[in-house]
Design a protein around this motif. Structure first.
Motif, PDB file in Angstrom:
ATOM      1  N   GLY A  97      -9.050   5.940  -1.105  1.00  0.00           N
ATOM      2  CA  GLY A  97      -7.840   5.443  -0.805  1.00  0.00           C
ATOM      3  C   GLY A  97      -6.937   4.881  -2.014  1.00  0.00           C
ATOM      4  O   GLY A  97      -7.283   4.974  -3.119  1.00  0.00           O
ATOM      5  N   PRO A  98      -5.881   4.429  -1.740  1.00  0.00           N
ATOM      6  CA  PRO A  98      -4.964   3.869  -2.640  1.00  0.00           C
ATOM      7  C   PRO A  98      -5.492   3.034  -3.802  1.00  0.00           C
ATOM      8  O   PRO A  98      -5.177   3.016  -4.882  1.00  0.00           O
ATOM      9  N   ARG A 115      -4.791  13.467  -7.773  1.00  0.00           N
ATOM     10  CA  ARG A 115      -6.160  14.261  -7.289  1.00  0.00           C
ATOM     11  C   ARG A 115      -7.326  13.345  -6.819  1.00  0.00           C
ATOM     12  O   ARG A 115      -8.138  13.674  -5.846  1.00  0.00           O
ATOM     13  N   LEU A 116      -7.358  12.065  -7.179  1.00  0.00           N
ATOM     14  CA  LEU A 116      -8.210  11.123  -6.631  1.00  0.00           C
ATOM     15  C   LEU A 116      -8.044  10.700  -5.193  1.00  0.00           C
ATOM     16  O   LEU A 116      -9.008  10.692  -4.564  1.00  0.00           O
ATOM     17  N   LEU A 117      -6.636  10.871  -5.113  1.00  0.00           N
ATOM     18  CA  LEU A 117      -6.478  10.542  -3.464  1.00  0.00           C
ATOM     19  C   LEU A 117      -6.866  11.745  -2.597  1.00  0.00           C
ATOM     20  O   LEU A 117      -6.948  11.342  -1.381  1.00  0.00           O
ATOM     21  N   SER A 118      -7.109  12.935  -3.066  1.00  0.00           N
ATOM     22  CA  SER A 118      -7.531  13.995  -2.222  1.00  0.00           C
ATOM     23  C   SER A 118      -8.850  13.885  -2.221  1.00  0.00           C
ATOM     24  O   SER A 118      -9.244  14.676  -1.283  1.00  0.00           O
ATOM     25  N   SER A 155      -6.105   3.701  -7.545  1.00  0.00           N
ATOM     26  CA  SER A 155      -5.417   3.303  -8.620  1.00  0.00           C
ATOM     27  C   SER A 155      -6.445   2.263  -9.407  1.00  0.00           C
ATOM     28  O   SER A 155      -6.187   2.461 -10.645  1.00  0.00           O
ATOM     29  N   LEU A 156      -7.223   1.901  -9.202  1.00  0.00           N
ATOM     30  CA  LEU A 156      -8.715   1.247  -9.960  1.00  0.00           C
ATOM     31  C   LEU A 156      -8.949   2.266 -10.730  1.00  0.00           C
ATOM     32  O   LEU A 156      -9.119   2.172 -12.160  1.00  0.00           O
ATOM     33  N   LEU A 157      -9.385   3.280 -10.276  1.00  0.00           N
ATOM     34  CA  LEU A 157     -10.217   4.559 -11.157  1.00  0.00           C
ATOM     35  C   LEU A 157      -9.105   4.967 -12.299  1.00  0.00           C
ATOM     36  O   LEU A 157      -9.442   5.255 -13.205  1.00  0.00           O
ATOM     37  N   ALA A 158      -7.916   5.213 -11.727  1.00  0.00           N
ATOM     38  CA  ALA A 158      -6.999   5.683 -12.497  1.00  0.00           C
ATOM     39  C   ALA A 158      -6.630   4.831 -13.869  1.00  0.00           C
ATOM     40  O   ALA A 158      -6.427   5.313 -14.840  1.00  0.00           O
ATOM     41  N   GLU A 190       0.870  -1.048  -0.233  1.00  0.00           N
ATOM     42  CA  GLU A 190       0.090  -0.117   0.028  1.00  0.00           C
ATOM     43  C   GLU A 190       0.789   1.212   0.151  1.00  0.00           C
ATOM     44  O   GLU A 190       0.535   2.136  -0.721  1.00  0.00           O
ATOM     45  N   ARG A 191       1.888   1.211   0.870  1.00  0.00           N
ATOM     46  CA  ARG A 191       2.669   2.306   0.758  1.00  0.00           C
ATOM     47  C   ARG A 191       3.480   2.680  -0.491  1.00  0.00           C
ATOM     48  O   ARG A 191       3.625   3.823  -1.191  1.00  0.00           O
ATOM     49  N   ASP A 192       4.111   1.528  -1.175  1.00  0.00           N
ATOM     50  CA  ASP A 192       4.564   1.748  -2.475  1.00  0.00           C
ATOM     51  C   ASP A 192       3.327   2.183  -3.600  1.00  0.00           C
ATOM     52  O   ASP A 192       3.821   3.061  -4.358  1.00  0.00           O
ATOM     53  N   LEU A 193       2.253   1.726  -3.555  1.00  0.00           N
ATOM     54  CA  LEU A 193       1.041   2.077  -4.328  1.00  0.00           C
ATOM     55  C   LEU A 193       0.814   3.633  -4.343  1.00  0.00           C
ATOM     56  O   LEU A 193       0.691   4.227  -4.975  1.00  0.00           O
ATOM     57  N   THR A 194       0.708   4.218  -2.912  1.00  0.00           N
ATOM     58  CA  THR A 194       0.379   5.467  -2.624  1.00  0.00           C
ATOM     59  C   THR A 194       1.646   6.541  -3.131  1.00  0.00           C
ATOM     60  O   THR A 194       1.352   7.372  -3.892  1.00  0.00           O
ATOM     61  N   VAL A 195       2.981   5.923  -3.085  1.00  0.00           N
ATOM     62  CA  VAL A 195       3.781   6.871  -3.640  1.00  0.00           C
ATOM     63  C   VAL A 195       3.915   6.774  -5.243  1.00  0.00           C
ATOM     64  O   VAL A 195       3.892   7.812  -5.775  1.00  0.00           O
TER      65      VAL A 195
END
Length: 119
Positions: free
Chosen positions: A91-92, A83-86, A96-99, A68-73
């Protein structure tokens, strides 16, 4: 309590960990596991197996946190995903799925077009 305030309260926990288990509860269980097991007349092999399974659970939980930390980075390096994370409640995993499914958001005229998008 409004829905948006509920999402704001949940968002920091979601970003902290994907694990649905509350950390306080988990730590309490880890400390109490020997006491709980001692309260029952269990075969020694079963107790050993429970300890092995619990250790494996902790290992997997650590791996999920690392991923999860790697994915967030990685998501923070992508403008659209960042922008989605904001968005409260995203969450991550969801970001990631939407992006990955939506791609370049510039292809849409507005939020309504995104909402009816089917990959």
């Amino acid at each position: 309590m409004s829905r948006s305030s509920t999402l704001r309260e949940q968002q920091p926990h979601e970003r902290q960990t994907l694990n649905p288990v509350n950390r306080t509860f988990e730590l309490g269980c880890e400390r109490r596991l020997p006491d709980v097991l001692a309260g029952y007349d269990l075969p020694p092999r079963l107790v050993q197996l429970i300890h092995r399974l619990h250790a494996h659970y902790r290992y997997l939980d650590q791996q999920v946190g690392d991923i999860e930390r790697d994915l967030t980075v990685q998501l923070r390096e992508d403008e659209d995903a960042s922008r989605l994370l904001s968005i409260p409640g995203i969450g991550p995993i969801t970001a990631s799925l939407l992006a990955s499914e939506v791609g370049n958001v510039a292809q849409f005229e507005g939020g309504r077009a995104v909402s009816i998008f089917e990959p």
